[in-house]
Design a protein around this motif. Structure first.
Motif, short mmCIF file in Angstrom:
data_model
loop_
_atom_site.label_atom_id
_atom_site.label_comp_id
_atom_site.label_asym_id
_atom_site.label_seq_id
_atom_site.Cartn_x
_atom_site.Cartn_y
_atom_site.Cartn_z
N GLY A 172 -0.77 4.52 -0.11
CA GLY A 172 -1.90 5.44 -0.16
C GLY A 172 -1.63 6.71 0.63
N CYS A 173 -2.63 7.15 1.36
CA CYS A 173 -2.52 8.42 2.07
C CYS A 173 -1.67 8.31 3.34
CB CYS A 173 -3.91 8.91 2.42
SG CYS A 173 -4.93 7.67 3.27
N CYS A 174 -1.56 7.12 3.90
CA CYS A 174 -0.81 6.93 5.15
C CYS A 174 0.39 6.01 4.95
CB CYS A 174 -1.72 6.36 6.23
SG CYS A 174 -3.05 7.49 6.71
N CYS A 175 0.17 4.87 4.33
CA CYS A 175 1.29 3.96 4.07
C CYS A 175 2.27 4.65 3.12
CB CYS A 175 0.79 2.67 3.43
SG CYS A 175 -0.39 1.73 4.42
N VAL A 206 -7.33 0.48 5.40
CA VAL A 206 -7.02 0.02 6.77
C VAL A 206 -5.82 0.83 7.28
CG1 VAL A 206 -8.03 -2.29 6.78
CG2 VAL A 206 -5.81 -1.94 5.71
N CYS A 207 -5.94 2.15 7.17
CA CYS A 207 -4.80 3.06 7.41
C CYS A 207 -4.21 2.94 8.81
CB CYS A 207 -5.22 4.49 7.16
SG CYS A 207 -5.72 4.82 5.46
N CYS A 252 0.83 -1.20 0.00
CA CYS A 252 0.00 0.00 0.00
C CYS A 252 0.87 1.26 0.00
CB CYS A 252 -0.93 0.01 1.20
SG CYS A 252 -2.08 1.40 1.16
N CYS A 273 -4.70 3.46 -1.38
CA CYS A 273 -5.14 3.14 -0.03
C CYS A 273 -6.04 1.90 0.00
CB CYS A 273 -5.89 4.34 0.57
SG CYS A 273 -6.54 4.00 2.23
N LEU A 274 -5.71 0.98 0.91
CA LEU A 274 -6.47 -0.26 1.05
C LEU A 274 -7.52 -0.17 2.16
CD1 LEU A 274 -3.50 -2.76 0.58
CD2 LEU A 274 -5.30 -2.21 -1.07
S1 FES Z 1 -2.86 4.28 3.05
FE1 FES Z 1 -2.48 2.15 3.32
S2 FES Z 1 -4.33 1.45 4.10
FE2 FES Z 1 -4.75 3.52 3.76
#
Ligand code: FES
Length: 134
Positions: free
Chosen positions: A23-26, A62-63, A21, A59-60
């Motif tokens: 995304g926005c956090c990973c 599960v941030c 992932c 993003c999956l």
């Molecule tokens: S950014 Fe990885 S689960 Fe949301």
């Protein structure tokens, strides 16, 4: 002496897949400081070789588990009952090494996860799991 290559299953037409992932956090140093996020995918690809395809995803959902990776079984592993395994808080190179060793040994359905990798495992809702399959 048995070399490591003697124990490694031959590369399959449908090898394991590892979804990383981003995304926005990973992968974001502001959300998960102290991790070389930028190099994580390259190190993982180098460690798994032909045993798995490594891809980034958005993003999956599960941030709270960032950084999230999902190890999907090879065709042979799926036929043997292996299912996608979700791993959270994958923020150190020891975990990357364990993931790589696992897929080189066959991955889900064919080999047990090494070391403490099972401590990174978590369960997702059916809705979240299906999103990855798409
Ligand atoms: S950014 Fe990885 S689960 Fe949301």
């Amino acid at each position: 002496m048995i070399s490591n290559s003697a124990r490694v299953p031959a590369p399959s037409a449908a090898p394991c897949r590892i979804t990383v992932c981003r995304g926005c956090c990973c992968g974001d140093a502001r959300k998960v400081p102290g991790v070389d996020h930028a190099g994580q995918i390259g190190r993982l690809r180098g460690a798994v070789g032909e045993a798995a395809l490594v891809r980034a995803s958005e993003c999956l959902d599960v941030c709270d588990q960032a950084n999230v990776m999902v190890v999907q079984p090879s065709a042979a592993g799926r036929a043997a009952g292996g299912r996608p395994v979700w791993l959270g808080l994958v923020n150190d190179d020891d975990a990357l090494a364990d993931i790589a060793a696992w897929v080189r040994a066959g991955g889900p359905g064919l080999a047990e996860p090494p070391g403490v990798l099972d401590l990174y495992e978590f369960t997702v809702s059916r809705r979240v799991g299906k999103a990855l399959e798409g």
